[in-house]
Enzyme design. Structure first.
Site, short mmCIF file in Angstrom:
data_model
loop_
_atom_site.label_atom_id
_atom_site.label_comp_id
_atom_site.label_asym_id
_atom_site.label_seq_id
_atom_site.Cartn_x
_atom_site.Cartn_y
_atom_site.Cartn_z
N ALA A 44 48.56 41.95 46.60
CA ALA A 44 49.13 43.27 46.39
C ALA A 44 50.38 43.52 47.23
O ALA A 44 51.19 44.37 46.88
CB ALA A 44 48.09 44.34 46.69
N GLY B 156 53.27 37.42 47.80
CA GLY B 156 52.85 36.25 47.04
C GLY B 156 53.20 35.01 47.83
O GLY B 156 54.04 35.04 48.73
N ASP C 296 41.99 36.72 41.41
CA ASP C 296 41.96 36.13 42.76
C ASP C 296 40.57 36.15 43.36
O ASP C 296 40.20 35.23 44.11
CB ASP C 296 42.99 36.80 43.68
CG ASP C 296 42.92 38.32 43.72
OD1 ASP C 296 41.94 38.90 43.18
OD2 ASP C 296 43.84 38.93 44.27
N ASN D 46 33.50 47.13 44.01
CA ASN D 46 34.78 47.29 44.69
C ASN D 46 34.63 48.33 45.80
O ASN D 46 34.20 49.46 45.54
CB ASN D 46 35.86 47.77 43.72
CG ASN D 46 36.40 46.67 42.84
OD1 ASN D 46 35.64 45.84 42.37
ND2 ASN D 46 37.70 46.68 42.62
#
Length: 461
Positions: free
Chosen positions: A11, A14, A222, A280
């Protein structure tokens, strides 16, 4: 040793990692890191997807010759392509407010019970289904011919091949959890066009080639790759801890009970047909956002100061949607927890970390109850494995040993799936994890503290 490039998009940044795999295990080297900075334009928060793609290309060039390439990223967000294959605008960020009120619209059309019975997904306002429904009637949606999730979009630009990798597609709330394919009736009933959704492909399949190098589908969500990278044996719970904490169990079959739906647990697809039964939890996002406001890069010093603050004095429910948007995080934390208005960063940090440990406890306990399975250890992987205070507090809160590491579980899982596809490693997930246990450093935290104090704090929320 054979070399594999893992493109791992998070987020906030990268990177491209090169994993070398052989008889001695796995070695990872970061060859390129680049920023992932969302952009607000016209009142909408977007991902800068072309900047990310440039970072991927620069990273692959820095990687040099490799046997294959795999891509993973966060879930739910997507790009729309027109009839020529051109991208219709920058993908919208899942933290954008465009889905406000859409969950209720979808529930009125198809019902929450049916949604869960078909997809097994946790109801989150940013799930792909709600993002797509929010775009109905817009010029972009009307012109769209294909919907590609972020890793599939990047793979398309590398190879020219369209498809949807299974583990990431399973997070959209549009995939049938039993058939492991798109639920075309559900897609139609919420007003979307089934033709937008490309064929499903499985981890380990070859997508195509980029400049002569195979691009291989991995667990492109991911968390799916991170769970492959958990060096566990026996019955375990996992926490993939970063901006989000994904807390759960690895199962063979989904749990679709009314109690599971009420608890907002999700059944996401994993590698080798497994189910990632998880919830989550807000994760380290509140601390990351507060530190950005404080302009405080010294996380180690902040955590040391926080460890000296009284335990469990202030706690909040981190799952409260009030903590989801960016901006004024410390102010929202002060108001929600009843902190003094002059609370120091150390006090606020202690509140966040204690609250996150409590959220981990709640999710681990509930997952075991709903799945009818007990665990003997909790594995924390990802960036949160570096946070010794959080790892110890999670052990204390759960009353279970916490095994922390590897930090790079996602890239390792990405590489291991590629290596198996190339024939370098053979076997099931247990065999892949055995390779990790040979080479990865794991830190063990034994539970301590006052169990009664944790129970009392949990009851306050």
């Amino acid at each position: 040793m054979r070399a594999f490039a893992a493109v791992d998009l998070g987020a906030s940044s990268g990177r491209v990692m090169v994993g070398r795999v052989g008889e001695s295990g796995v070695e990872l080297t970061e060859v390129h890191r680049f920023a992932n900075e969302p952009v607000r334009a016209g009142g909408t928060l977007h991902w800068d997807i072309l900047s990310l793609y440039r970072g991927v290309l620069d990273g692959l060039r820095a990687a040099g010759p490799v046997d294959s390439i795999g891509i993973d990223s966060w879930a739910v967000d997507y790009g729309l392509l027109d009839a020529s294959g051109a991208l219709l605008g920058n993908p919208v960020h899942y933290r954008d407010g465009r889905t406000e009120g859409v969950t209720e619209r979808v529930a009125r059309r198809v019902g929450d019970e049916r949604l869960y019975a078909v997809t097994g997904l946790q109801k989150l306002p940013f799930n792909t289904i709600y993002q797509l429904v929010s775009s109905l009637g817009t010029p972009q949606y009307e012109a769209a011919q294909q919907m590609l999730l972020i890793p599939d979009l990047l793979a398309y630009w590398l190879t020219g091949e369209l498809g949807a990798e299974y583990t990431n597609a399973s997070t959209t709330e549009l995939l049938d959890v039993r058939t492991r394919n798109w639920s075309l009736p559900l897609i139609s009933d919420v007003g979307l066009r089934p033709s937008l959704f490309p064929p499903i492909r499985q981890p380990g399949s070859v997508i195509g080639e980029f400049e002569g190098t195979p691009v291989v589908a991995v667990g492109s969500h991911d968390t799916a790759s991170a769970v492959v990278g958990v060096p566990a044996a026996g019955n375990f719970a996992y926490i993939s801890c970063g901006t989000w904490s994904l807390v759960g169990l690895e199962l063979d079959e989904p749990v679709l009970s009314a109690a599971s739906r009420a608890a907002n647990f999700t059944n996401e697809g994993g590698v080798d047909g497994t189910i990632r039964y998880l919830r989550n939890v807000m994760g380290l996002w509140p601390l990351q956002e507060a530190m950005r406001e404080w302009e405080s890069p010294d996380i180690s010093g902040l955590l040391i100061a926080a460890s000296r603050e009284p335990a469990l004095r202030y706690v909040v429910d981190l799952d409260d949607a009030v903590f989801l948007p960016p901006g004024d995080m410390s102010g929202r934390m002060v108001r929600a927890a009843g902190l003094p208005t002059d609370a120091t960063p150390a006090v606020i940090t202690r509140c966040i970390v204690d609250s996150l440990a409590l959220a981990h406890r709640r999710a681990v306990e509930k997952a075991q109850e709903l799945a009818g399975r007990s665990v003997d250890a909790v594995h924390i992987v990802g960036g949160g494995a570096r946070n010794a205070l959080l790892c110890q507090l999670t052990a204390d809160a759960c009353g279970l040993p916490v095994l922390a590491g590897p930090v790079e579980a996602t890239a390792l899982g990405n590489v291991l799936v590629q290596a198996r596809a190339a024939g370098v490693i053979e076997g099931d997930l247990a065999a892949l994890r055995a390779v990790l246990r040979q080479t990865q450093q794991i830190v063990r935290y034994e539970p301590g503290g006052d169990p009664a104090a944790w129970r009392a704090a949990a009851e306050r929320l």
